[in-house]
Motif scaffolding. Structure first.
Motif, PDB file in Angstrom:
ATOM      1  N   LEU A  90       8.746 -10.429   5.358  1.00  0.00           N
ATOM      2  CA  LEU A  90       7.372  -9.935   5.371  1.00  0.00           C
ATOM      3  C   LEU A  90       7.253  -8.571   6.037  1.00  0.00           C
ATOM      4  O   LEU A  90       7.980  -8.260   6.984  1.00  0.00           O
ATOM      5  CB  LEU A  90       6.476 -10.922   6.130  1.00  0.00           C
ATOM      6  CG  LEU A  90       6.445 -12.365   5.625  1.00  0.00           C
ATOM      7  CD1 LEU A  90       5.781 -13.258   6.653  1.00  0.00           C
ATOM      8  CD2 LEU A  90       5.731 -12.453   4.292  1.00  0.00           C
ATOM      9  N   ARG A  91       6.313  -7.779   5.530  1.00  0.00           N
ATOM     10  CA  ARG A  91       5.999  -6.484   6.148  1.00  0.00           C
ATOM     11  C   ARG A  91       4.509  -6.435   6.468  1.00  0.00           C
ATOM     12  O   ARG A  91       3.664  -6.745   5.627  1.00  0.00           O
ATOM     13  CB  ARG A  91       6.346  -5.323   5.207  1.00  0.00           C
ATOM     14  CG  ARG A  91       6.044  -3.941   5.802  1.00  0.00           C
ATOM     15  CD  ARG A  91       6.271  -2.822   4.781  1.00  0.00           C
ATOM     16  NE  ARG A  91       6.263  -1.500   5.391  1.00  0.00           N
ATOM     17  CZ  ARG A  91       5.179  -0.736   5.568  1.00  0.00           C
ATOM     18  NH1 ARG A  91       3.981  -1.182   5.175  1.00  0.00           N
ATOM     19  NH2 ARG A  91       5.271   0.456   6.124  1.00  0.00           N
ATOM     20  N   TYR A  92       4.208  -6.058   7.716  1.00  0.00           N
ATOM     21  CA  TYR A  92       2.837  -5.820   8.140  1.00  0.00           C
ATOM     22  C   TYR A  92       2.695  -4.316   8.384  1.00  0.00           C
ATOM     23  O   TYR A  92       3.514  -3.719   9.103  1.00  0.00           O
ATOM     24  CB  TYR A  92       2.514  -6.582   9.424  1.00  0.00           C
ATOM     25  CG  TYR A  92       2.467  -8.085   9.254  1.00  0.00           C
ATOM     26  CD1 TYR A  92       1.245  -8.728   9.050  1.00  0.00           C
ATOM     27  CD2 TYR A  92       3.623  -8.853   9.300  1.00  0.00           C
ATOM     28  CE1 TYR A  92       1.181 -10.118   8.905  1.00  0.00           C
ATOM     29  CE2 TYR A  92       3.576 -10.239   9.147  1.00  0.00           C
ATOM     30  CZ  TYR A  92       2.358 -10.854   8.953  1.00  0.00           C
ATOM     31  OH  TYR A  92       2.303 -12.217   8.796  1.00  0.00           O
ATOM     32  N   PRO A  93       1.662  -3.668   7.821  1.00  0.00           N
ATOM     33  CA  PRO A  93       1.573  -2.212   7.905  1.00  0.00           C
ATOM     34  C   PRO A  93       1.184  -1.646   9.268  1.00  0.00           C
ATOM     35  O   PRO A  93       1.551  -0.518   9.592  1.00  0.00           O
ATOM     36  CB  PRO A  93       0.512  -1.847   6.859  1.00  0.00           C
ATOM     37  CG  PRO A  93      -0.323  -3.085   6.734  1.00  0.00           C
ATOM     38  CD  PRO A  93       0.613  -4.233   6.956  1.00  0.00           C
ATOM     39  N   ASN A  94       0.455  -2.417  10.082  1.00  0.00           N
ATOM     40  CA  ASN A  94      -0.045  -1.851  11.334  1.00  0.00           C
ATOM     41  C   ASN A  94      -0.007  -2.888  12.448  1.00  0.00           C
ATOM     42  O   ASN A  94      -0.935  -3.682  12.604  1.00  0.00           O
ATOM     43  CB  ASN A  94      -1.477  -1.332  11.141  1.00  0.00           C
ATOM     44  CG  ASN A  94      -1.997  -0.609  12.382  1.00  0.00           C
ATOM     45  OD1 ASN A  94      -1.294  -0.468  13.385  1.00  0.00           O
ATOM     46  ND2 ASN A  94      -3.235  -0.153  12.319  1.00  0.00           N
ATOM     47  N   MET A  95       1.042  -2.852  13.259  1.00  0.00           N
ATOM     48  CA  MET A  95       1.222  -3.846  14.314  1.00  0.00           C
ATOM     49  C   MET A  95       0.237  -3.658  15.471  1.00  0.00           C
ATOM     50  O   MET A  95       0.173  -4.497  16.366  1.00  0.00           O
ATOM     51  CB  MET A  95       2.655  -3.805  14.837  1.00  0.00           C
ATOM     52  CG  MET A  95       3.691  -4.295  13.839  1.00  0.00           C
ATOM     53  SD  MET A  95       3.317  -5.939  13.182  1.00  0.00           S
ATOM     54  CE  MET A  95       3.397  -6.923  14.676  1.00  0.00           C
ATOM     55  N   LEU A  96      -0.538  -2.586  15.452  1.00  0.00           N
ATOM     56  CA  LEU A  96      -1.541  -2.376  16.504  1.00  0.00           C
ATOM     57  C   LEU A  96      -2.890  -2.989  16.134  1.00  0.00           C
ATOM     58  O   LEU A  96      -3.770  -3.115  16.982  1.00  0.00           O
ATOM     59  CB  LEU A  96      -1.707  -0.880  16.788  1.00  0.00           C
ATOM     60  CG  LEU A  96      -0.452  -0.128  17.258  1.00  0.00           C
ATOM     61  CD1 LEU A  96      -0.813   1.296  17.647  1.00  0.00           C
ATOM     62  CD2 LEU A  96       0.229  -0.843  18.419  1.00  0.00           C
ATOM     63  N   ASP A  97      -3.051  -3.367  14.857  1.00  0.00           N
ATOM     64  CA  ASP A  97      -4.328  -3.897  14.375  1.00  0.00           C
ATOM     65  C   ASP A  97      -4.335  -5.426  14.481  1.00  0.00           C
ATOM     66  O   ASP A  97      -4.304  -6.147  13.476  1.00  0.00           O
ATOM     67  CB  ASP A  97      -4.558  -3.444  12.930  1.00  0.00           C
ATOM     68  CG  ASP A  97      -5.969  -3.759  12.446  1.00  0.00           C
ATOM     69  OD1 ASP A  97      -6.789  -4.219  13.275  1.00  0.00           O
ATOM     70  OD2 ASP A  97      -6.231  -3.553  11.254  1.00  0.00           O
ATOM     71  N   GLU A  99      -6.685  -7.458  15.418  1.00  0.00           N
ATOM     72  CA  GLU A  99      -7.918  -8.121  14.993  1.00  0.00           C
ATOM     73  C   GLU A  99      -7.914  -8.419  13.499  1.00  0.00           C
ATOM     74  O   GLU A  99      -8.594  -9.331  13.038  1.00  0.00           O
ATOM     75  CB  GLU A  99      -9.129  -7.263  15.358  1.00  0.00           C
ATOM     76  CG  GLU A  99      -9.347  -7.134  16.870  1.00  0.00           C
ATOM     77  CD  GLU A  99     -10.565  -6.303  17.202  1.00  0.00           C
ATOM     78  OE1 GLU A  99     -11.243  -5.843  16.265  1.00  0.00           O
ATOM     79  OE2 GLU A  99     -10.846  -6.127  18.406  1.00  0.00           O
ATOM     80  N   ASN A 100      -7.172  -7.661  12.719  1.00  0.00           N
ATOM     81  CA  ASN A 100      -7.154  -7.834  11.271  1.00  0.00           C
ATOM     82  C   ASN A 100      -5.770  -8.251  10.765  1.00  0.00           C
ATOM     83  O   ASN A 100      -5.316  -7.812   9.711  1.00  0.00           O
ATOM     84  CB  ASN A 100      -7.589  -6.529  10.584  1.00  0.00           C
ATOM     85  CG  ASN A 100      -9.022  -6.159  10.936  1.00  0.00           C
ATOM     86  OD1 ASN A 100      -9.954  -6.897  10.645  1.00  0.00           O
ATOM     87  ND2 ASN A 100      -9.189  -5.009  11.580  1.00  0.00           N
ATOM     88  N   GLU A 101      -5.115  -9.121  11.542  1.00  0.00           N
ATOM     89  CA  GLU A 101      -3.811  -9.666  11.170  1.00  0.00           C
ATOM     90  C   GLU A 101      -2.805  -8.570  10.821  1.00  0.00           C
ATOM     91  O   GLU A 101      -2.064  -8.671   9.849  1.00  0.00           O
ATOM     92  CB  GLU A 101      -3.951 -10.652  10.003  1.00  0.00           C
ATOM     93  CG  GLU A 101      -4.793 -11.870  10.365  1.00  0.00           C
ATOM     94  CD  GLU A 101      -4.888 -12.873   9.242  1.00  0.00           C
ATOM     95  OE1 GLU A 101      -4.463 -12.566   8.120  1.00  0.00           O
ATOM     96  OE2 GLU A 101      -5.383 -13.984   9.496  1.00  0.00           O
ATOM     97  N   PHE A 102      -2.817  -7.519  11.626  1.00  0.00           N
ATOM     98  CA  PHE A 102      -1.860  -6.404  11.504  1.00  0.00           C
ATOM     99  C   PHE A 102      -1.903  -5.751  10.117  1.00  0.00           C
ATOM    100  O   PHE A 102      -0.908  -5.216   9.634  1.00  0.00           O
ATOM    101  CB  PHE A 102      -0.440  -6.874  11.813  1.00  0.00           C
ATOM    102  CG  PHE A 102      -0.338  -7.628  13.108  1.00  0.00           C
ATOM    103  CD1 PHE A 102      -0.631  -7.004  14.313  1.00  0.00           C
ATOM    104  CD2 PHE A 102       0.022  -8.967  13.133  1.00  0.00           C
ATOM    105  CE1 PHE A 102      -0.559  -7.683  15.513  1.00  0.00           C
ATOM    106  CE2 PHE A 102       0.102  -9.671  14.328  1.00  0.00           C
ATOM    107  CZ  PHE A 102      -0.196  -9.034  15.526  1.00  0.00           C
TER     108      PHE A 102
END
Length: 275
Positions: A90-97, A99-102
């Protein structure tokens, strides 16, 4: 172990992507390596488990990454007919977000081991995937190829360093944390940790080990293992392949705490450093 200057970098304008591997296994043990670094190992006695470790610490820069999975028996010498393992990369685009499941996950690939129909000591799966990350970790560029060293000399040096760190943990954990911090400094880049979180991790490690001090096991019955294409060394328990820095529950005799430790020898000062 002195502190060397690092040339690791991060481009703060790029996506802080996170890569994870979802693993569901039944009736088997396994180990997962990314770029020949150990990413996860399952050696527990329980027949079924599900886990989703982050892979960024094993991804040093953007581009092609190797993924290797070795599936071994839960018991005995051959895989059970009921052995099964499935992965989802899996890839998550934004590990700082947070609140919106990254930013939501994208499935890069999925794989499930074929059904066991004959006596097999293991099943091996190797593949390549592409990763885009905003950082470059180049400490490994300065690492000596340990596979070219004399084996006896290498084992002696690695064992000496591990026993030295083991002693520091029991006598003065703060001194160990000072050298262990280099690992977390890389994690600030690759896992996007904050400096506050790093300090919390170091403190948690100290408190956990102090609470288990009486149960920490001596360094014995180990085997030398190399990772990172021969550049990273560690010691693993002969019995089950577990970490050599560990605590044993006095009632159940099972592992109650452990600490993965890897070291490399830097060609710039010819000294050992924590990876």
């Amino acid at each position: 172990m002195q502190h060397l200057a690092h040339n690791n970098t991060i481009d703060q304008t790029k996506e802080k992507a996170g890569y994870f591997i979802q693993i569901n296994n039944q009736n088997c043990h396994y180990e997962v390596k990314v770029n020949d670094f150990l990413a996860h190992k399952y050696i527990d006695p329980y027949p079924a488990y599900s886990v989703r470790p982050m892979l960024n610490g094993r991804i040093l820069k953007s581009g092609k990454q190797t993924l290797s999975i070795r599936i071994t028996p839960l018991q005995g010498e051959v895989l059970s007919k009921n052995a099964d393992l499935a992965i989802r990369l899996l890839r998550y685009p934004n590990m700082l977000d947070k609140e919106n499941e990254f930013g939501g996950s994208t499935i890069i690939m999925e794989w499930e081991m074929p059904q066991v129909k004959e006596e097999l000591p293991y099943v091996q799966f190797d593949t390549i995937f592409n990763a885009e990350v905003p950082y470059v970790i180049n400490d490994i560029d300065y690492a000596i190829d340990l596979s070219k060293m004399d084996e006896d000399k290498l084992l002696k040096e690695v064992t000496h360093k591990f026993k030295e760190m083991h002693r520091m943990m029991s006598e003065d954990y703060d001194s160990f944390n000072r050298i262990h911090k280099s690992l977390f400094e890389r994690s600030v880049l690759s896992r996007y940790y904050s400096s506050e979180f790093v300090e919390e991790c170091l403190l948690d490690n100290k408190e956990s080990f102090q609470a288990e001090r009486e149960n920490i096991q001596p360094i014995e019955n180990y085997v030398l293992k190399l990772y990172g294409n021969g550049k990273i060394a560690t010691l693993e328990r002969i019995k089950d392949g577990g970490y050599i820095i560990w605590a044993k529950d006095p009632e159940t005799c099972t592992e109650s705490l452990s600490l993965p430790l890897y070291i490399y020898k830097d060609k710039r000062d010819n000294q050992w450093h924590i990876w």
